[in-house]
Scaffold this motif. Structure first.
Motif: not given
Length: 281
Positions: A7-17
């Motif tokens: 898991s990561s909280n540091e990616t771009e919004p579309d990649i996170r979604l």
């Protein structure tokens, strides 16, 4: 045995979604077998590890990508591609330049992470440091840079296409990922607006991906296929990238996460042979 998922909280919004949607779909299919794993911790290797290797530090994954690119069927699908020693790269670039083409250069130390798109007439020395290569010891995959448009990604499980998507980044509009109709739309390049396009194009592209899979059974990964525009106005489909990867380590963009997850669950033991050796009690 469980499967750890980075898991990561540091990616771009579309990649996170899209990653969250895939994780939710996998969790629904696999249940408690799948657990989130914090990338800030060191993984001890006791369980399979899925999800995004953002910093490209997992050597086994890089080696899997390199092995796939070395496959004869993959090389043939890329077009007039060759793997050569560093001191021969310029000669290959000149050969492609003579046909009016640039080259895509991939350092075989990490062909998915250390790559460069060049134009006809470029010099290798302009790009060598960008792909982390020295002049002699590193093998380089040189493939034609056809400047493809309307590229699509085919997510592959057990040698079959599990889902597909236009390749399109939407950092400023991540909620576009929630519209299922966008799976069948197209984007001229990864930053262009989505459009309806020509309905025959995706069929051509899927056919190119399936032709490769008929010769090379990719167990888990993705195939990127774009369209080349010819002088007479016609288009043809060409494979640009073939990436072997664990689920979650390749952008799924607008793909149907549920269909992808179901296919993964159906072929779990093939993707992770260790699960056959150590089944859940």
């Amino acid at each position: 045995m469980r499967i750890d998922y980075l898991s990561s909280n540091e990616t771009e919004p579309d990649i996170r979604l899209s990653d969250a949607m895939l994780y939710a779909a996998l969790r629904q299919e696999l249940g408690e077998m799948l657990e989130l794993f914090d990338e800030r911790r060191a993984h001890d290797g006791s369980n399979p590890l899925w999800g995004r290797d953002r910093y490209r530090i997992l050597r086994c994954r890089i080696e899997a990508v390199a092995a796939t690119y070395a496959e004869p069927a993959v090389m043939a699908a890329l077009g007039d591609a060759r793997i050569v020693a560093g001191h021969r790269v310029q000669g290959e670039m000149d050969r492609l330049s003579g046909m009016g083409r640039g080259a895509i250069l991939r350092n075989m130390r990490d062909p998915a992470g250390r790559l460069r798109y060049t134009q006809a007439g470029d010099r290798y020395d302009q790009h060598r440091s960008a792909i982390g290569a020295d002049a002699y010891t590193h093998d380089i995959l040189v493939q034609p840079n056809l400047e493809l448009e309307f590229s699509r990604r085919y997510l592959v499980v057990a040698g079959e296409i599990a889902a597909e998507t236009p390749i399109r980044f939407c950092e400023a509009e991540p909620l576009l990922l929630l519209d299922p109709l966008n799976r069948n739309r197209q984007a001229r390049d990864p930053w262009s607006a989505l459009e309806a396009g020509d309905s025959t194009w995706p069929r051509m592209q899927r056919k190119a991906a399936e032709a490769l899979l008929a010769d090379y059974r990719l167990v888990s990964g993705s195939i990127d296929v774009g369209l080349a525009l010819h002088l007479d106005g016609s288009r043809s489909a060409h494979v640009e990238a073939v990436t072997a990867c664990r689920p979650g380590d390749s952008d799924i963009y607008f793909a149907d996460a549920s269909a992808y997850a179901r296919k993964i669950a159906a072929h779990l033991a093939e993707i992770e042979p260790s699960l056959r050796e150590h089944p859940e009690p």
